[in-house]
Design an enzyme around this catalytic site. Structure first.
Site, PDB file in Angstrom:
ATOM      1  N   SER A 289       0.864  -1.173   0.000  1.00 11.60           N
ATOM      2  CA  SER A 289       0.000   0.000   0.000  1.00 11.60           C
ATOM      3  C   SER A 289       0.898   1.219   0.000  1.00 11.60           C
ATOM      4  CB  SER A 289      -0.888  -0.006   1.254  1.00 11.60           C
ATOM      5  OG  SER A 289      -1.428   1.266   1.528  1.00 11.60           O
TER       6      SER A 289
ATOM      7  N   TYR B 240      -1.569  -0.834  10.616  1.00 16.39           N
ATOM      8  CA  TYR B 240      -1.683  -1.093   9.182  1.00 16.39           C
ATOM      9  C   TYR B 240      -0.398  -0.650   8.489  1.00 16.39           C
ATOM     10  CZ  TYR B 240      -3.479  -0.742   4.387  1.00 16.39           C
ATOM     11  OH  TYR B 240      -3.656  -0.866   3.024  1.00 16.39           O
TER      12      TYR B 240
END
Length: 311
Positions: free
Chosen positions: A150, A163
């Protein structure tokens, strides 16, 4: 099917894509299908698997092998790889895509929060590599690994500490793994997508019971669904998938799918340079770093490197 931007050598190869029931995983699967690859696709939701089968049939694509998989389940990973090889005769490509997006203040996180998020986003990638790399190394022809992280692998945020940590970990692993796979002729890419039109925002609503003891505050479903509306502005997952496959076949080490981050990367670069002490390094340390750079160049060129090459 064929894709005009795909060079020869990939048609007929076998790719395993995790989290392929929807979103980016499905977009990658369709792009790989366009390139003529045969597909094993993993899923968690049986209804999504049925929809994928119907979609592939309606579009005239070769039927994929659909396999249920929880990426934290190491024993099941071994079965999935074995079933893929038994069905197709080989495995050439692994796309580690499955993940969860969960938000909350890192200073409030519990062990269960860490275990779940790191277990899926980093542990799932590691499990896939351990299970699949022996088969990929044994295969012939074009081969590759893409670990989908990501933009959080570069850009931390106040609500995404765990995350972000998981994606930084995937980035570090992948950038190192590239040097290990090059001598085997296996492409290795880190992909860092940004906002994409998926339902990735709702992971907190699907939290497994085994990780129920969260230190994060209770999920405010109204606020979460409002946050989810931002994803409607995201890139089409099919476009992300096409960019990932194009990067794979080019042999790119880093695949960035979204163009809107030049200012962020410039700031990272400038802050990093500014943080370096303005002083001379001693010759002995400079020589060690010269050897490191030379070893990295060798590894990138496909020459195996050992500890002896670093001193």
């Amino acid at each position: 099917m064929s894709h005009p931007e795909i060079p020869p050598g990939w048609a007929g190869q076998v790719a395993l894509v995790t989290g392929a029931g929807t979103g980016i995983g499905l977009g990658v699967a369709r792009a790989l299908s366009d390139a003529g690859l045969r597909l094993a696709l993993t899923y968690r939701n049986p209804a999504q698997a049925e929809a994928v089968v119907a979609q592939f049939a309606a579009e005239g694509r070769a039927a994929p092998l659909l396999l249920p998989l929880d990426v934290t389940d190491r024993a099941r990973w071994a079965e999935v790889v074995a079933q893929t090889v038994a069905h197709f005769g080989a495995l050439h490509v692994l796309i580690n895509n499955a993940g969860v997006s969960v938000f909350g203040n890192a200073d409030e996180a519990s062990h269960a929060d860490y275990d779940w998020i790191m277990g899926v986003n980093f542990g799932g990638v590691a499990n896939g590599l351990v299970a699949a790399l022996p088969a990929i190394r044994a295969a012939q022809g074009k081969r590759g690994v893409v670990n989908v992280a990501s933009m959080a692998a570069f850009l931390p945020g106040p609500q995404a500490g765990l995350y972000t940590a998981s994606k930084f970990a995937v980035r570090g692993l992948t950038e190192s793994l590239r040097y290990n796979l090059a001598p085997h002729g296996i492409a290795c890419a880190l992909c860092c997508p940004a906002l994409t039109r998926t339902s990735a925002w709702d992971s907190a609503l699907k939290r497994p019971a085994a990780y129920a003891e969260s230190g994060f505050g209770p999920v405010d479903e109204t606020a979460l669904r409002q946050f989810g509306t931002a994803f409607e502005a995201g890139m089409d997952p099919d476009e992300v998938g096409r960019k990932i496959v194009a990067g794979l076949v080019r042999g790119d080490g880093l695949i960035l799918t979204h163009p809107e981050f030049a200012d962020d990367f410039r700031e990272i670069y400038e802050e990093s340079l500014a943080a370096l002490p303005q002083e001379e390094a001693p010759p002995a340390r400079l020589e060690i770093e010269r050897l490191r750079r030379a070893a990295m160049a060798q590894a990138k060129a496909g020459i195996a490197v050992g500890l002896a090459d670093l001193t």
